[in-house]
Design a protein around this motif. Sequence first.
Motif, mmCIF file in Angstrom:
data_model
loop_
_atom_site.group_PDB
_atom_site.id
_atom_site.type_symbol
_atom_site.label_atom_id
_atom_site.label_comp_id
_atom_site.label_asym_id
_atom_site.label_seq_id
_atom_site.Cartn_x
_atom_site.Cartn_y
_atom_site.Cartn_z
ATOM 1 N N ARG A 125 3.928 -2.437 9.224
ATOM 2 C CA ARG A 125 3.631 -2.359 7.727
ATOM 3 C C ARG A 125 3.242 -3.702 6.974
ATOM 4 N N ILE A 126 2.339 -3.691 6.329
ATOM 5 C CA ILE A 126 1.928 -4.814 5.605
ATOM 6 C C ILE A 126 2.090 -4.937 3.986
ATOM 7 N N ASN A 127 2.558 -6.120 3.464
ATOM 8 C CA ASN A 127 2.837 -5.927 2.167
ATOM 9 C C ASN A 127 2.280 -7.309 1.456
ATOM 10 N N VAL A 128 1.025 -7.371 0.923
ATOM 11 C CA VAL A 128 0.561 -8.620 0.446
ATOM 12 C C VAL A 128 -0.016 -8.298 -0.913
ATOM 13 N N PRO A 129 -0.214 -9.401 -1.585
ATOM 14 C CA PRO A 129 -0.904 -8.958 -3.191
ATOM 15 C C PRO A 129 -2.255 -8.483 -2.834
ATOM 16 N N VAL A 130 -2.820 -7.633 -3.884
ATOM 17 C CA VAL A 130 -4.120 -7.394 -3.913
ATOM 18 C C VAL A 130 -5.315 -8.220 -4.133
ATOM 19 N N GLY A 131 -6.093 -8.135 -3.211
ATOM 20 C CA GLY A 131 -7.261 -9.310 -3.297
ATOM 21 C C GLY A 131 -7.115 -10.581 -2.453
ATOM 22 N N GLY A 159 -8.178 0.698 -0.939
ATOM 23 C CA GLY A 159 -8.586 -0.224 0.099
ATOM 24 C C GLY A 159 -8.802 -1.654 0.013
ATOM 25 N N ALA A 160 -8.221 -2.004 -0.883
ATOM 26 C CA ALA A 160 -8.437 -3.503 -1.456
ATOM 27 C C ALA A 160 -7.814 -4.389 -0.312
ATOM 28 N N GLU A 161 -6.764 -4.068 0.160
ATOM 29 C CA GLU A 161 -6.038 -4.684 1.319
ATOM 30 C C GLU A 161 -6.653 -4.788 2.439
ATOM 31 N N ARG A 162 -7.194 -3.601 2.993
ATOM 32 C CA ARG A 162 -7.874 -3.295 4.141
ATOM 33 C C ARG A 162 -9.101 -4.069 4.259
ATOM 34 N N ALA A 163 -9.931 -4.032 3.173
ATOM 35 C CA ALA A 163 -11.140 -4.836 3.252
ATOM 36 C C ALA A 163 -11.049 -6.370 3.376
ATOM 37 N N LYS A 164 -9.911 -6.987 3.239
ATOM 38 C CA LYS A 164 -9.849 -8.363 3.552
ATOM 39 C C LYS A 164 -8.737 -8.692 4.706
ATOM 40 N N HIS A 193 -17.119 2.580 8.479
ATOM 41 C CA HIS A 193 -17.758 1.418 7.710
ATOM 42 C C HIS A 193 -17.024 0.741 6.385
ATOM 43 N N PHE A 194 -16.096 0.107 6.841
ATOM 44 C CA PHE A 194 -15.555 -0.594 6.027
ATOM 45 C C PHE A 194 -15.592 -1.945 6.189
ATOM 46 N N PRO A 195 -16.618 -2.908 5.534
ATOM 47 C CA PRO A 195 -17.058 -4.234 6.147
ATOM 48 C C PRO A 195 -16.022 -5.102 5.716
ATOM 49 N N PHE A 196 -15.690 -6.223 6.277
ATOM 50 C CA PHE A 196 -14.690 -7.372 6.001
ATOM 51 C C PHE A 196 -15.252 -8.113 5.000
ATOM 52 N N THR A 197 -14.604 -8.141 3.759
ATOM 53 C CA THR A 197 -15.165 -8.778 2.685
ATOM 54 C C THR A 197 -14.181 -10.166 2.090
ATOM 55 N N GLY A 198 -13.209 -10.541 3.152
ATOM 56 C CA GLY A 198 -12.318 -11.715 2.838
ATOM 57 C C GLY A 198 -12.754 -13.092 3.014
ATOM 58 N N GLY A 230 -10.080 -20.758 -3.513
ATOM 59 C CA GLY A 230 -10.498 -19.539 -3.959
ATOM 60 C C GLY A 230 -11.516 -18.747 -3.106
ATOM 61 N N SER A 231 -11.634 -17.600 -3.187
ATOM 62 C CA SER A 231 -12.518 -16.611 -2.260
ATOM 63 C C SER A 231 -13.861 -16.717 -2.819
ATOM 64 N N THR A 232 -15.069 -16.752 -1.727
ATOM 65 C CA THR A 232 -16.304 -16.789 -2.317
ATOM 66 C C THR A 232 -16.539 -15.199 -2.368
ATOM 67 N N GLY A 233 -15.821 -14.271 -2.009
ATOM 68 C CA GLY A 233 -16.012 -12.883 -1.990
ATOM 69 C C GLY A 233 -16.910 -12.421 -1.074
ATOM 70 N N GLY A 234 -17.623 -13.309 -0.488
ATOM 71 C CA GLY A 234 -18.796 -12.837 0.510
ATOM 72 C C GLY A 234 -18.229 -12.650 1.855
#
Length: 443
Positions: free
Chosen positions: A206-212, A256-261, A318-323, A391-395
């Motif tokens: 189980r994973i519990n982290v802030p969105v983003g 999918g916000a947490e999964r993406a990062k 296809h859920f590219p890593f965005t973190g 801060g994240s570059t978001g890229g």
Amino acid sequence: MRKSISAAAVALGGSLALAALVVPTAATAAPTTGSTCFDLGVAGKYGEFIEGNDTHSPDAEGAVAVGGDADFSGGFTVGNELASAEVAALPGGRSLVVGGDLITSKIVDGKLVKGLTKTMKGTGVYAGSKIGEGNLEGVSKGASPIDFAKEFANLRNVSAALAKTTGSAPVPNKEDGAQLDFVGTDADQNVFTVDAAVLQGYREIRINVPVGSTTIINVTGGSYDQNKNPTTGFMIWDHAKKAYVLDDKLQSADGGAERAKLLWNFPTATSVTKRSGNAWPGSVLAPNAAFDLGTGGPVNGSVWAKSLTGSGGAETHHFPFTGCLPGTTTPSESPKPSESATTPGGTESPAPSGSATAPGGGESSTPGGSESPKPGGSAGATPSPSASHTGSTGGGSNGNSGGGLAFTGADGILPLTIGGLVILGAGGGIVYAARRKKANDAS
């Protein structure tokens, strides 16, 4: 003539003075050193990026690159979920790259089975030979546009550097191996370190982290196998629903916000096995490992591995890593091939910074009760990332650190200022001399 000399002198003096003022201003405007994102290079554009051989069917939703031979004899389609911009960003628009041979058919129970290898978006290329009588659509013979040795040297550097980041240990929620909780509260970045033997000892992760938040889970050890206990599912805390959600293609926490990062990093593993039927959320960086997808269930993210096998419903979605993977741009030095089975650079893999133990052994810190922890609550260990993050570059995969000027901050400003004053004085002297000469000529 006298007038033009005087004007030239005034212009020269003014230009020198202006230059003296402008240079220090440029120095203070230079970017200061801060957090950057590791650049995953070309590899970051592919959902399945394999250094050696890849034996896979029936499909991968994103782009696929294989440095060795690709056995797609069971039939394989590529890139159905790619957007036009993602295809355009691939080297030569190649959604499928095979550096070696492409195997297209096989004998099953004495009968020839011909597989279809097809690119749904983009085009495909194989550098070796087409082996077998299977059909190709959108795939042709040609040179590989990818330097796999270079890309994997980069990935190994990234993996080894991330492993050195201080991480909090996950917390067993129950003593019987039922649940292992990764709980973080940092809005930007949460890092965890866990031994593979501990991770594979729990049935539910189980994973519990802030969105983003970018979440990095460093898994130490030589092998990881979800069949050991076995692991039955991965749950992510949904902040809107205030409940854990089983991750899958059609559903995931907070859209999918947490999964993406989310990135699972295996710096020293030589084998990683996903249990058939599991949907594994996040991307997996295992540059030294033989990756076994099993015969069912997807990885909902990208996979970067030494080799790969998978069939049935065992796909890469296809859920590219965005973190943002914190650090500096990747080092130019590449680890030697002989070091590929260990942490690149010859360093030992970090030990978990906590004392989570496998079920049935030793002491463990257990949150009170089995109730789902609230976001930002006290259940579990709060991670304390060692890397400064501004801060994240978001890229994510395309994040690059800025080059800037040759110097930053206050260093160099004082010498330049003094130099500017000297030049300013020289310019004034030129103007004064020109005017005095003019006065003497007039008299």
